[in-house]
Write a protein that holds these residues in place. Structure first.
Motif, PDB file in Angstrom:
ATOM      1  N   THR A 131       0.878  -1.236   0.015  1.00 23.03           N
ATOM      2  CA  THR A 131       0.104   0.055  -0.080  1.00 23.03           C
ATOM      3  C   THR A 131       0.813   1.156  -0.120  1.00 23.03           C
ATOM      4  O   THR A 131       0.698   2.181  -0.649  1.00 23.03           O
ATOM      5  CB  THR A 131      -0.948   0.038   1.364  1.00 23.03           C
ATOM      6  N   GLU A 132       1.784   1.178   0.732  1.00 22.24           N
ATOM      7  CA  GLU A 132       2.396   2.625   1.054  1.00 22.24           C
ATOM      8  C   GLU A 132       3.307   3.054  -0.247  1.00 22.24           C
ATOM      9  O   GLU A 132       3.636   4.172  -0.683  1.00 22.24           O
ATOM     10  CB  GLU A 132       3.583   2.395   2.040  1.00 22.24           C
ATOM     11  N   ARG A 135      -0.071   3.212  -3.474  1.00 23.93           N
ATOM     12  CA  ARG A 135      -1.574   3.512  -3.181  1.00 23.93           C
ATOM     13  C   ARG A 135      -2.176   4.282  -4.234  1.00 23.93           C
ATOM     14  O   ARG A 135      -3.343   4.166  -4.436  1.00 23.93           O
ATOM     15  CB  ARG A 135      -1.584   4.462  -2.090  1.00 23.93           C
ATOM     16  N   ASN A 287      -1.685  -3.418  12.718  1.00 21.67           N
ATOM     17  CA  ASN A 287      -1.146  -3.059  11.504  1.00 21.67           C
ATOM     18  C   ASN A 287      -0.104  -2.069  11.294  1.00 21.67           C
ATOM     19  O   ASN A 287       0.344  -1.447  10.219  1.00 21.67           O
ATOM     20  CB  ASN A 287      -2.293  -2.198  10.670  1.00 21.67           C
ATOM     21  N   LYS A 313      -0.574  -6.787   9.376  1.00 23.16           N
ATOM     22  CA  LYS A 313       0.045  -5.963   8.418  1.00 23.16           C
ATOM     23  C   LYS A 313       0.605  -6.455   7.272  1.00 23.16           C
ATOM     24  O   LYS A 313       0.757  -6.301   6.311  1.00 23.16           O
ATOM     25  CB  LYS A 313       1.243  -5.180   8.915  1.00 23.16           C
ATOM     26  N   GLN A 318      -3.111  -5.460   5.689  1.00 21.23           N
ATOM     27  CA  GLN A 318      -2.854  -4.955   4.381  1.00 21.23           C
ATOM     28  C   GLN A 318      -3.846  -4.798   3.538  1.00 21.23           C
ATOM     29  O   GLN A 318      -4.159  -4.043   2.776  1.00 21.23           O
ATOM     30  CB  GLN A 318      -1.578  -5.669   3.993  1.00 21.23           C
ATOM     31  N   GLN A 321      -6.626  -2.221   4.298  1.00 18.80           N
ATOM     32  CA  GLN A 321      -5.613  -0.945   4.029  1.00 18.80           C
ATOM     33  C   GLN A 321      -5.985  -0.466   2.146  1.00 18.80           C
ATOM     34  O   GLN A 321      -6.506   0.301   1.972  1.00 18.80           O
ATOM     35  CB  GLN A 321      -4.399  -0.927   4.345  1.00 18.80           C
ATOM     36  N   ASN A 322      -5.648  -1.671   1.573  1.00 21.44           N
ATOM     37  CA  ASN A 322      -6.186  -1.680   0.124  1.00 21.44           C
ATOM     38  C   ASN A 322      -7.606  -1.368  -0.169  1.00 21.44           C
ATOM     39  O   ASN A 322      -7.739  -0.533  -1.113  1.00 21.44           O
ATOM     40  CB  ASN A 322      -5.393  -2.719  -0.724  1.00 21.44           C
ATOM     41  N   ASN A 324      -9.882  -0.122   1.624  1.00 20.36           N
ATOM     42  CA  ASN A 324     -10.206   1.359   1.999  1.00 20.36           C
ATOM     43  C   ASN A 324     -10.110   2.334   0.574  1.00 20.36           C
ATOM     44  O   ASN A 324     -11.092   3.098   0.511  1.00 20.36           O
ATOM     45  CB  ASN A 324      -9.340   1.514   3.346  1.00 20.36           C
ATOM     46  N   GLU A 331      -7.961   5.373   4.315  1.00 19.56           N
ATOM     47  CA  GLU A 331      -7.048   4.584   4.203  1.00 19.56           C
ATOM     48  C   GLU A 331      -6.836   3.760   5.442  1.00 19.56           C
ATOM     49  O   GLU A 331      -6.504   2.363   5.635  1.00 19.56           O
ATOM     50  CB  GLU A 331      -5.661   4.900   3.721  1.00 19.56           C
ATOM     51  N   ALA A 332      -6.690   4.396   6.493  1.00 15.86           N
ATOM     52  CA  ALA A 332      -6.654   3.801   7.882  1.00 15.86           C
ATOM     53  C   ALA A 332      -7.985   3.459   8.714  1.00 15.86           C
ATOM     54  O   ALA A 332      -7.761   2.756   9.868  1.00 15.86           O
ATOM     55  CB  ALA A 332      -5.831   4.788   8.865  1.00 15.86           C
ATOM     56  N   LEU A 335      -8.338   0.287  11.164  1.00 18.71           N
ATOM     57  CA  LEU A 335      -7.110  -0.282  11.361  1.00 18.71           C
ATOM     58  C   LEU A 335      -6.200   0.157  12.404  1.00 18.71           C
ATOM     59  O   LEU A 335      -4.973  -0.045  12.567  1.00 18.71           O
ATOM     60  CB  LEU A 335      -6.284  -0.300   9.983  1.00 18.71           C
TER      61      LEU A 335
END
Length: 342
Positions: A131-132, A135, A287, A313, A318, A321-322, A324, A331-332, A335
């Motif tokens: 994700t980081e 994104r 996460n 995580k 993860q 997170q994706n 979202n 995104e959070a 989590l």
């Protein structure tokens, strides 16, 4: 807005973790749970720790009416996953937790997983789900391929360092310990308590671990040249968590400042003060990923240690997170659960 969610492969560890996360998610609601081997059973029968939740019974994935589903998590083994996903509606948003869509090159997939890819059109469509770093493309994706948990941990350490050119690309060693839940829920003799407890062992030694396919793909793309690291995973006598130690040639101050800059605005990646190293206890059930940097006694060499929870995580967190991002949510969302200690 509430989004309707389905989970295929809901009876495994990552399936259970998805259910646990989504149970308190502000805008996700589970509408269908599929686990062909547990079809007809209630959540209390499959996962007693989730018996307090009001959830639909497990069904086969073929029984799900996807017309009312906004996003589907697929938590099946590799090979099975691609076969199922290829039969799902083409308009359905999917986050796949298997290995089937992680590798962009079909030949690389066959090399590392032993069989030709059976859904090449979808493989070309898939977006890598770290994700980081992805994104922006994840937001517009229909199919996102979750990373391997080992691969995610190593990349959180090494991606910024490779991109910034602060380490020698030909001298990277990654040593990693992973909890037994990383091997999945199916019965295996070497995972019996009597055979696993009170000991640890290296496995897939000598460059044969499948997550090396992800390292090769991602690091080489970043560097613009071939990058191959030395990687040895170890199976630890604990349930969940990954502790990865990278040995690199580069100055500790440059390594630390590079990681601090890369993750300064990331809610889930925390770089510790110089000289401190994390423990899997610090991130269990969360996460978060913690990263520590220590200067080695040998001049010009640095040790970087990262800890994350392989089921959270490294996989299901993860995945959420994706999801979202794919559904236009914060995104959070869902989590920010604090780690569980002790």
């Amino acid at each position: 807005m509430t989004h309707s969610i389905a989970i295929i492969g809901a009876s495994g560890y990552t399936g259970a973790e998805l259910i646990r996360i989504i149970a308190t998610h502000p805008s996700f609601e589970i509408k269908a749970l599929a686990a062909n081997s547990k079809a007809g059973q209630s959540i209390a029968q499959v996962f007693p720790h989730l018996r307090h939740l009001d959830l639909p019974k497990m069904v086969t994935w073929e029984e799900i009416d996807f017309s009312g589903i906004d996003l589907c998590f697929c938590a099946l083994p590799h090979k099975t996953s691609q076969e199922v996903i290829a039969q799902l509606p083409k308009s359905l948003k999917i986050v796949d937790l298997s290995a089937d869509f992680r590798l962009r090159d079909p030949a690389a997939y066959q090399k590392w997983y032993g069989n030709p890819h059976a859904a090449l059109e979808m493989q070309a469509e898939a977006v890598y789900g770290l994700t980081e770093f992805y994104r922006d493309v994840i937001r517009g994706a229909r199919l996102v391929a979750g990373t391997g948990c080992n691969a995610a941990t190593g990349q959180y350490i090494l991606r910024p360092l490779i991109s910034a050119g602060v380490i020698d690309l030909d001298e990277i060693i990654l040593d990693l310990q992973c909890g037994v839940s990383g091997a999945g829920r199916s019965l295996k003799e070497n995972l019996l308590h009597a055979e696993l407890s009170e000991g640890t062992n290296a496995y897939s030694v000598g460059g044969v671990h499948r997550h090396l396919g992800e390292f090769d793909q991602e690091f080489s793309a970043l560097a613009g040249r071939e990058v191959k690291i030395q990687f040895t995973p170890h199976l630890g006598p604990f349930n969940r968590g990954i502790l990865a130690t990278a040995y690199v040639r580069g100055e500790a101050d440059a390594v630390l400042s590079t990681l601090q800059a890369a993750y300064a605005d990331e809610p889930f990646i925390h770089v510790l003060p110089k000289g401190q190293t994390p423990s899997t206890h610090d991130v269990r059930g969360s996460n978060f990923c913690h990263i520590g940097v220590v200067a080695d006694r040998l001049p010009g060499r640095t040790i970087v240690v990262a800890a994350l929870d392989n089921l959270f995580k490294g996989s299901s967190g993860q995945a959420v997170q994706n999801a979202n991002l794919m559904l236009g949510e914060d995104e959070a969302a869902g989590l920010m659960l604090a780690p569980c200690f002790p």
